[in-house]
Scaffold this active site. Structure first.
Site, PDB file in Angstrom:
ATOM      1  N   ASP A  46      45.781  73.290  25.840  1.00 13.28           N
ATOM      2  CA  ASP A  46      44.563  72.543  26.177  1.00 13.28           C
ATOM      3  C   ASP A  46      43.572  72.633  25.013  1.00 13.28           C
ATOM      4  OD1 ASP A  46      42.791  70.955  27.590  1.00 13.28           O
ATOM      5  OD2 ASP A  46      42.066  72.559  28.886  1.00 13.28           O
ATOM      6  N   HIS A  79      35.082  71.799  19.958  1.00 14.52           N
ATOM      7  CA  HIS A  79      33.709  71.306  19.877  1.00 14.52           C
ATOM      8  C   HIS A  79      33.061  71.965  18.663  1.00 14.52           C
ATOM      9  CE1 HIS A  79      33.944  69.562  23.920  1.00 14.52           C
ATOM     10  NE2 HIS A  79      34.525  70.679  24.295  1.00 14.52           N
ATOM     11  N   ASN A 117      40.986  61.296  27.102  1.00 14.24           N
ATOM     12  CA  ASN A 117      39.514  61.252  27.213  1.00 14.24           C
ATOM     13  C   ASN A 117      38.848  61.301  25.843  1.00 14.24           C
ATOM     14  OD1 ASN A 117      40.545  63.911  27.204  1.00 14.24           O
ATOM     15  ND2 ASN A 117      38.661  64.747  28.044  1.00 14.24           N
ATOM     16  N   HIS A 167      44.334  67.275  36.175  1.00 11.30           N
ATOM     17  CA  HIS A 167      43.317  68.324  36.063  1.00 11.30           C
ATOM     18  C   HIS A 167      42.724  68.463  37.457  1.00 11.30           C
ATOM     19  CE1 HIS A 167      39.592  70.101  33.920  1.00 11.30           C
ATOM     20  NE2 HIS A 167      39.389  70.212  35.218  1.00 11.30           N
ATOM     21  N   HIS A 225      46.949  73.450  33.506  1.00 10.16           N
ATOM     22  CA  HIS A 225      46.106  74.641  33.336  1.00 10.16           C
ATOM     23  C   HIS A 225      45.691  75.360  34.631  1.00 10.16           C
ATOM     24  CE1 HIS A 225      43.128  71.533  33.920  1.00 10.16           C
ATOM     25  NE2 HIS A 225      43.025  71.202  32.648  1.00 10.16           N
TER      26      HIS A 225
END
Length: 448
Positions: free
Chosen positions: A313, A317, A97, A181, A239
């Site tokens: 994971d 940001h 992504n 996910h 996860h």
């Protein structure tokens, strides 16, 4: 210049459920010999005395987001792979992504080209499945790509696969590991609307695990598992965040024979909903960090082998983005530099053994993804090795954080264990906080 031969002496070697004292001889890219006492046969051998230290196989992180291409204000393959090496992670599998998304073979190969130039660690990539790219999936060379990634709940970068017919076709059409996910989108949207109606954009962060709830996780993962059983697909659930989900997985058969496997991430093993007051959006992840009871059940499932892999994971940001109100603060955080030290802290707390850490972070990712000659300390395997001093405390501070985003959810934490040396494909690439100016990273290969 690359050191061709290295002899690691007097190490405590952690491998395949045992800790043994001994030496490791590296020739070229590979482990040549492991023995109780090895003498250098020539003067060009670099001898490293590892007295008092432990040698682990390099960690294989099966889930990272390094943000390149298109999101490089947050991170890039060069910066984050360097942080990984400092954290003892020698191989990573990166997610699709990015921008553009890795949903065509052309875009996949572009990422491989970037990594070949800039990565400090061994690398591979997941290919992203969508509602309309089955033709591209069927063209993939299964020995050249880590696996397939599907978002069954939207997350950062909207790649939601929500067409049941498409999902079933994908599950039926590939023998590759399908990593998912799992969060139910409908449940999350209903929950979000309820709290947004009450609070507007500034929803208190403590409601994040209620919005992205246990129900949302369980509903999605149970459906994915049901579909995998129906189609015979090879499914890996990323996860896990709830205790309830752990009952969906088995520990009755060896990992190599499992068709349905599970992963837990460092943050779900470390934090709980009690930490939101202090950490705020800096521990906002999808799936959400949930209760202390969930955390304990995740640990229980990890230790009894219902959960197979520990990963990060890693999803950085910028500080500005994370400081936004709840509705616009993105989910995710950086972890590769601190994941192994954090899990080693749990060893010090007698929560997990060194042997189990190596099993879950090194051996099992290699088994699960059929990674060729990595994940173990074995003669003939690539010399991806990490030397660890278990009694050399250090504190995570701004000035020693290597992530491009410049922050860590572990900031202020003191870890007892320190990675002192990292070998990649036989080359010493990191020692005592300093990186060697050498290029040693390789594209991962798979034996399928």
């Amino acid at each position: 210049m690359k050191q061709k031969n290295t002899l690691i002496k007097n190490a405590k070697i952690v491998n395949e459920g045992a800790i043994v004292s001994g030496d490791i001889l590296i020739e070229g890219e590979y482990i040549k010999q492991i023995g109780a006492s090895i003498s250098p046969k020539s003067s060009d051998v670099l001898v490293i005395d590892a007295e008092g230290k432990y040698v682990l196989p390099g960690v294989i992180d099966d889930q990272v987001h390094f943000r390149e291409p298109g999101l490089t204000q947050k991170a890039d393959i060069g910066t984050e792979s360097k942080a990984a090496i400092a954290g003892g992670i020698t191989s990573f599998i990166e997610m699709p992504n990015t921008s553009p998304q890795t949903t065509t073979i052309e875009k996949l190969e572009e990422k491989f080209s970037i990594a070949a130039k800039t990565s400090s660690a061994n690398y591979s990539f997941m290919f992203g499945g969508t509602n309309d790219n089955l033709d591209e999936i069927l063209k993939l060379d299964v020995n050249q790509v880590a696996g397939l990634k599907l978002f069954l709940g939207s997350s950062t970068g909207n790649m939601l696969v929500d067409d049941p017919k498409v999902l079933e076709k994908i599950f039926k059409s590939t023998d590759m590991v399908i990593s998912v996910h799992c969060e139910d989108e409908g449940t999350i949207k209903r929950n979000y609307k309820e709290y947004h109606d009450r609070f507007g954009d500034d929803i208190p962060i403590k409601y994040h695990p209620i919005i992205r709830s246990e129900e949302a996780c369980y509903l999605s993962s149970s459906k994915a598992i049901e579909l995998a059983k129906k189609t015979g697909a090879r499914l890996h659930v990323f996860h896990l965040s709830t205790g309830k989900e752990t009952d969906l997985f088995s520990n009755k058969i060896p990992l190599k024979d499992k068709k349905i496997t599970a992963e837990v991430c460092v943050h779900h093993l470390w934090f709980s909903d009690e930490d939101y007051d202090k950490k705020g959006t800096f521990i906002k992840w999808n799936p959400a960090v949930k209760t202390k009871a969930d955390r304990e059940e995740l640990w229980e499932a990890l230790l009894d082998d219902r959960i197979d892999v520990i990963a990060t994971d890693h999803a950085p940001h910028t500080l500005d983005e994370k400081n936004n109100p709840y509705a616009s603060a993105p989910s995710g955080g950086p972890l590769v530099q601190h994941a192994l030290p954090a899990i080693l802290e749990m060893y010090h707390k007698e929560k997990i053994s060194l042997e189990k850490i190596v099993e879950k972070m090194c051996h099992n990712p290699a088994i699960l993804f059929d990674i060729e000659r990595r994940g173990y300390i074995k003669e003939g395997y690539y010399a991806d090795l990490v030397l660890v001093d278990l009694n050399n405390p250090w504190t995570v501070k701004k000035d020693n954080i290597l992530y491009k985003c410049g922050w860590s959810p572990f900031e202020g934490a003191t870890f007892k264990s320190r990675i002192t040396d990292t070998f990649l494909n036989g080359t010493l690439v990191y020692k005592n906080g300093k990186f060697k100016d050498v290029k040693a990273a390789k594209r991962l290969t798979f034996n399928r």
